[in-house]
Design an enzyme around this catalytic site. Structure first.
Site, PDB file in Angstrom:
ATOM      1  N   GLY A 185       0.830  -1.196   0.000  1.00  0.00           N
ATOM      2  CA  GLY A 185       0.000   0.000   0.000  1.00  0.00           C
ATOM      3  C   GLY A 185       0.868   1.250   0.000  1.00  0.00           C
ATOM      4  O   GLY A 185       1.979   1.246  -0.503  1.00  0.00           O
ATOM      5  N   CYS A 186       0.369   2.288   0.595  1.00  0.00           N
ATOM      6  CA  CYS A 186       1.080   3.572   0.652  1.00  0.00           C
ATOM      7  C   CYS A 186       2.454   3.396   1.275  1.00  0.00           C
ATOM      8  O   CYS A 186       2.585   2.863   2.374  1.00  0.00           O
ATOM      9  CB  CYS A 186       0.257   4.564   1.472  1.00  0.00           C
ATOM     10  SG  CYS A 186       1.117   6.110   1.794  1.00  0.00           S
ATOM     11  N   PHE A 187       3.484   3.864   0.590  1.00  0.00           N
ATOM     12  CA  PHE A 187       4.839   3.674   1.131  1.00  0.00           C
ATOM     13  C   PHE A 187       5.098   4.504   2.375  1.00  0.00           C
ATOM     14  O   PHE A 187       5.985   4.188   3.155  1.00  0.00           O
ATOM     15  CB  PHE A 187       5.933   3.850   0.091  1.00  0.00           C
ATOM     16  CG  PHE A 187       5.909   5.072  -0.797  1.00  0.00           C
ATOM     17  CD1 PHE A 187       5.475   6.317  -0.369  1.00  0.00           C
ATOM     18  CD2 PHE A 187       6.360   4.958  -2.098  1.00  0.00           C
ATOM     19  CE1 PHE A 187       5.485   7.419  -1.202  1.00  0.00           C
ATOM     20  CE2 PHE A 187       6.392   6.063  -2.953  1.00  0.00           C
ATOM     21  CZ  PHE A 187       5.945   7.291  -2.499  1.00  0.00           C
ATOM     22  N   TRP A 188       4.330   5.552   2.624  1.00  0.00           N
ATOM     23  CA  TRP A 188       4.507   6.310   3.871  1.00  0.00           C
ATOM     24  C   TRP A 188       4.246   5.412   5.076  1.00  0.00           C
ATOM     25  O   TRP A 188       4.947   5.479   6.080  1.00  0.00           O
ATOM     26  CB  TRP A 188       3.570   7.498   3.928  1.00  0.00           C
ATOM     27  CG  TRP A 188       3.761   8.549   2.886  1.00  0.00           C
ATOM     28  CD1 TRP A 188       4.844   8.736   2.066  1.00  0.00           C
ATOM     29  CD2 TRP A 188       2.835   9.578   2.550  1.00  0.00           C
ATOM     30  NE1 TRP A 188       4.631   9.800   1.243  1.00  0.00           N
ATOM     31  CE2 TRP A 188       3.412  10.344   1.519  1.00  0.00           C
ATOM     32  CE3 TRP A 188       1.577   9.915   3.021  1.00  0.00           C
ATOM     33  CZ2 TRP A 188       2.770  11.442   0.955  1.00  0.00           C
ATOM     34  CZ3 TRP A 188       0.933  11.008   2.457  1.00  0.00           C
ATOM     35  CH2 TRP A 188       1.523  11.766   1.435  1.00  0.00           C
ATOM     36  N   CYS A 189       3.204   4.572   4.974  1.00  0.00           N
ATOM     37  CA  CYS A 189       2.861   3.654   6.073  1.00  0.00           C
ATOM     38  C   CYS A 189       3.949   2.602   6.272  1.00  0.00           C
ATOM     39  O   CYS A 189       4.408   2.365   7.391  1.00  0.00           O
ATOM     40  CB  CYS A 189       1.544   2.941   5.783  1.00  0.00           C
ATOM     41  SG  CYS A 189       0.097   4.001   5.687  1.00  0.00           S
TER      42      CYS A 189
END
Length: 178
Positions: free
Chosen positions: A11-15
């Site tokens: 999913g989102c690479f920030w997470c």
């Protein structure tokens, strides 16, 4: 000391980056794009879903401290590997759950990790094991994004912070500084 590289997309690479940056044995985590032959993609292109890339993280780690199998188990516990091309409100192939083994040993460990972790999920794990592909680092402002923007970014406050709190509770003994 032996060092290795793991590349995963959840999913989102920030997470994903926020989680793995906190683990003992992690040398560095870089957000980026993988899974397509399109060269030098931008965030806007990848988010548009037309390049074939996944938002991913490239983890450099010390194998004397944490194993590849442990990284994959944590990966399976910190995102939903049962939803195809979706993590929460993020939808599209760029948010797919995928493992990009760097060699045959990692490929075998990825298959074993999927089998091992299936018991934790009611639905089938749909995480793909994909061939290694060119790695493209994300733009500089994406690196350590949660660390730099968590308090002021609505997405980080609503999505990343709760995920990180749950991770910290479940993996307290494996966090840096412990």
């Amino acid at each position: 000391m032996t060092h290795d590289i793991a590349i995963i997309a959840g999913g989102c690479f920030w997470c994903t980056e926020a989680v793995f940056n906190e683990l003992q044995g992690i040398d560095s985590v870089q957000s980026g794009y993988i899974g397509s032959s399109v060269a030098n993609p931008t965030y806007e292109q990848v988010c548009g879903g037309n390049t074939g890339h996944a938002e991913a993280v490239r983890i450099a780690y010390d194998t004397d401290v944490i194993s590849y199998g442990d990284l994959l188990d944590i990966f399976f516990h910190t995102h939903d590997p049962t939803t195809l091309n979706r993590q929460g409100g993020d939808t599209g192939t760029q948010y797919r759950s995928a493992i990009f083994p760097q060699n045959g040993v990692q490929a075998g460990e990825a298959e074993a990790a999927i089998a091992r972790n299936q018991a934790s999920w009611d639905n089938p794990i749909v995480t793909s094991i994909e061939p290694d592909a060119p790695w493209w680092p994300a733009e500089a402002y994406h690196q350590r994004y949660f660390e730099k923007n968590g308090a002021s970014n609505g997405y980080c406050a609503a999505v990343v912070a709760p995920k990180l709190a749950k991770f910290r509770k479940g993996y307290a003994a494996r966090l840096k500084g412990r």
